[in-house]
Enzyme design. Structure first.
Site, mmCIF file in Angstrom:
data_model
loop_
_atom_site.group_PDB
_atom_site.id
_atom_site.type_symbol
_atom_site.label_atom_id
_atom_site.label_comp_id
_atom_site.label_asym_id
_atom_site.label_seq_id
_atom_site.Cartn_x
_atom_site.Cartn_y
_atom_site.Cartn_z
ATOM 1 N N ARG A 2 40.456 52.396 46.222
ATOM 2 C CA ARG A 2 41.139 52.812 47.445
ATOM 3 C C ARG A 2 40.516 54.066 48.054
ATOM 4 O O ARG A 2 40.995 54.601 49.034
ATOM 5 C CB ARG A 2 42.630 53.030 47.190
ATOM 6 N N HIS B 261 33.022 44.542 41.787
ATOM 7 C CA HIS B 261 33.838 44.354 42.998
ATOM 8 C C HIS B 261 33.763 45.624 43.842
ATOM 9 O O HIS B 261 33.992 46.719 43.350
ATOM 10 C CB HIS B 261 35.290 44.044 42.600
ATOM 11 N N HIS C 268 37.963 33.512 41.175
ATOM 12 C CA HIS C 268 39.044 34.425 40.803
ATOM 13 C C HIS C 268 40.261 33.558 40.527
ATOM 14 O O HIS C 268 40.744 32.863 41.428
ATOM 15 C CB HIS C 268 39.365 35.395 41.950
ATOM 16 N N HIS D 116 35.142 41.907 49.956
ATOM 17 C CA HIS D 116 36.018 41.303 50.960
ATOM 18 C C HIS D 116 35.291 41.456 52.291
ATOM 19 O O HIS D 116 34.954 42.583 52.675
ATOM 20 C CB HIS D 116 37.360 42.031 51.011
ATOM 21 N N HIS E 60 44.078 33.410 47.025
ATOM 22 C CA HIS E 60 43.732 33.594 48.435
ATOM 23 C C HIS E 60 43.618 32.267 49.178
ATOM 24 O O HIS E 60 44.149 32.134 50.284
ATOM 25 C CB HIS E 60 42.418 34.365 48.568
ATOM 26 N N HIS F 237 49.243 38.432 44.006
ATOM 27 C CA HIS F 237 48.870 37.667 42.814
ATOM 28 C C HIS F 237 50.038 37.600 41.828
ATOM 29 O O HIS F 237 50.770 38.573 41.674
ATOM 30 C CB HIS F 237 47.691 38.319 42.095
ATOM 31 N N ASP G 107 38.820 32.625 45.451
ATOM 32 C CA ASP G 107 40.019 33.192 44.820
ATOM 33 C C ASP G 107 41.154 32.184 44.994
ATOM 34 O O ASP G 107 41.520 31.846 46.124
ATOM 35 C CB ASP G 107 40.346 34.535 45.503
ATOM 36 N N GLU H 126 42.710 37.946 37.832
ATOM 37 C CA GLU H 126 43.106 39.194 38.520
ATOM 38 C C GLU H 126 44.625 39.190 38.621
ATOM 39 O O GLU H 126 45.199 39.456 39.675
ATOM 40 C CB GLU H 126 42.525 39.250 39.929
ATOM 41 N N GLU I 223 34.084 36.930 49.329
ATOM 42 C CA GLU I 223 35.308 36.399 48.736
ATOM 43 C C GLU I 223 36.140 35.665 49.783
ATOM 44 O O GLU I 223 36.282 36.130 50.920
ATOM 45 C CB GLU I 223 36.130 37.543 48.102
ATOM 46 N N ASP J 151 48.818 37.204 50.033
ATOM 47 C CA ASP J 151 47.957 37.815 49.015
ATOM 48 C C ASP J 151 48.717 38.677 48.014
ATOM 49 O O ASP J 151 48.481 39.875 47.906
ATOM 50 C CB ASP J 151 46.818 38.634 49.680
ATOM 51 N N TYR K 193 38.260 48.215 48.111
ATOM 52 C CA TYR K 193 39.038 47.560 49.178
ATOM 53 C C TYR K 193 38.871 48.271 50.519
ATOM 54 O O TYR K 193 39.085 47.689 51.567
ATOM 55 C CB TYR K 193 40.539 47.580 48.843
HETATM 56 ZN ZN ZN Z 1 43.978 39.250 46.304
HETATM 57 FE FE FE Z 2 40.139 38.097 44.228
HETATM 58 FE FE FE Z 3 38.964 40.744 45.742
#
Ligand code: ZN
Ligand code: FE
Ligand code: FE
Length: 277
Positions: A37, A67, A211, A107, A179, A226, A176, A256, A142, A224, A70
């Protein structure tokens, strides 16, 4: 043989993640390259990276996934934010050369009122700037849930990015399950159909990693969130059909789900149990 792992924290170093992965029966894993973040990265520790590289080789891991944070938005309207995305990706890809042959997942971005076409154009522009001819990392786009103005909610949007990138041989896609479900692709009711659609639009050879997540929300919710395997709307049977699908054998599957290490160990054991070798 099912290749499976989970997202791990890199806070105790790279080699430590490898040991953690071994302790839970994983042969792949994912980690954030830096504060997810924020964006600041720790000083480059090449000894630690080299220790992980040796561990992965010794224990027969398949490719692991780094990864991107974000906060990275390659299609932001603000050029300062795009410059941050460009510099971050460049620096991450330079670091990944110490772990050659693995994946860097990101992303694609959020277009925020600029429209998906402009988003696609800007994302491809940055990829054209950061991809290097001799690099040993494959960059993964992704598939996204379509929360807000996320680019990548349709396979066609990822196709449009691929079509605009000159060195697209360094690009792949990470699917994913949460997603795509949230985006409206019914992997529980018609997995064959979704994979056929992926193949028609993107080509299955572009699919490099999965994912594996359940979703707290129904098909097409664009949320979104999870869920643990079997505690969401997709369910254990459908997710185990994904790990067992003949077209997906050999890919790294990465959990995830909202779990601690013992929760991940249990999900890995469950999915290995349900895997027909
Ligand atoms: Zn996600
Ligand atoms: Fe993912
Ligand atoms: Fe991701």
């Amino acid at each position: 043989m099912l290749h499976i792992g989970c997202h791990l924290s890199s806070s105790r170093g790279y080699a430590h993640m490898g040991k953690e992965a071994l302790s839970i029966g994983a042969d792949t894993f994912q980690f954030f390259t830096r504060n997810p973040r924020g964006g600041t990265a720790k000083a480059l520790n090449t000894e630690d990276l080299e220790a992980l590289r040796r561990l992965l080789e010794e224990h027969g891991f398949i490719r692991i996934i780094a990864h991107a944070p974000y906060t990275l938005n390659a299609c932001a309207a603000d050029e300062g934010l795009r410059e941050f995305a460009r510099r971050t990706m460049e620096d991450d890809l330079m670091r990944m050369e110490y772990l050659p042959g693995n994946y860097y997942n990101f992303h694609p971005g959020s277009h925020v009122k600029q429209g998906p076409e402009e988003g696609v154009r800007k994302i491809a522009e940055i990829l054209n700037q950061v991809l290097q001819p001799g690099q040993h990392t494959t960059v993964l786009l992704e598939t996204m849930a379509g929360k807000g103005s996320e680019v990548g909610r349709r396979f066609e949007e990822l196709r449009a990015i691929l079509d605009r990138v000159e060195q697209s041989d360094h690009l792949g896609v990470c699917l994913d399950t949460c997603h795509v479900w949230d985006a409206g692709y019914d992997i529980a009711g018609d997995l064959d159909g979704v994979l056929a659609e992926f193949d028609r639009v993107l080509g299955l050879e572009r699919l490099k990693a999965i994912h594996l997540n359940d979703s707290m929300n129904p098909l097409g919710a664009h949320k979104d969130r999870h869920a643990k395997i079997g505690e969401g709307c997709i369910g254990t049977a459908a997710l185990s059909a994904v790990t067992n699908h003949p077209l997906l054998q050999g890919l790294p599957f990465c959990l995830e789900t909202p779990n601690d290490l013992s929760g991940y160990a249990a999900e890995i054991a469950l999915l290995r149990d349900l895997h027909r070798d």
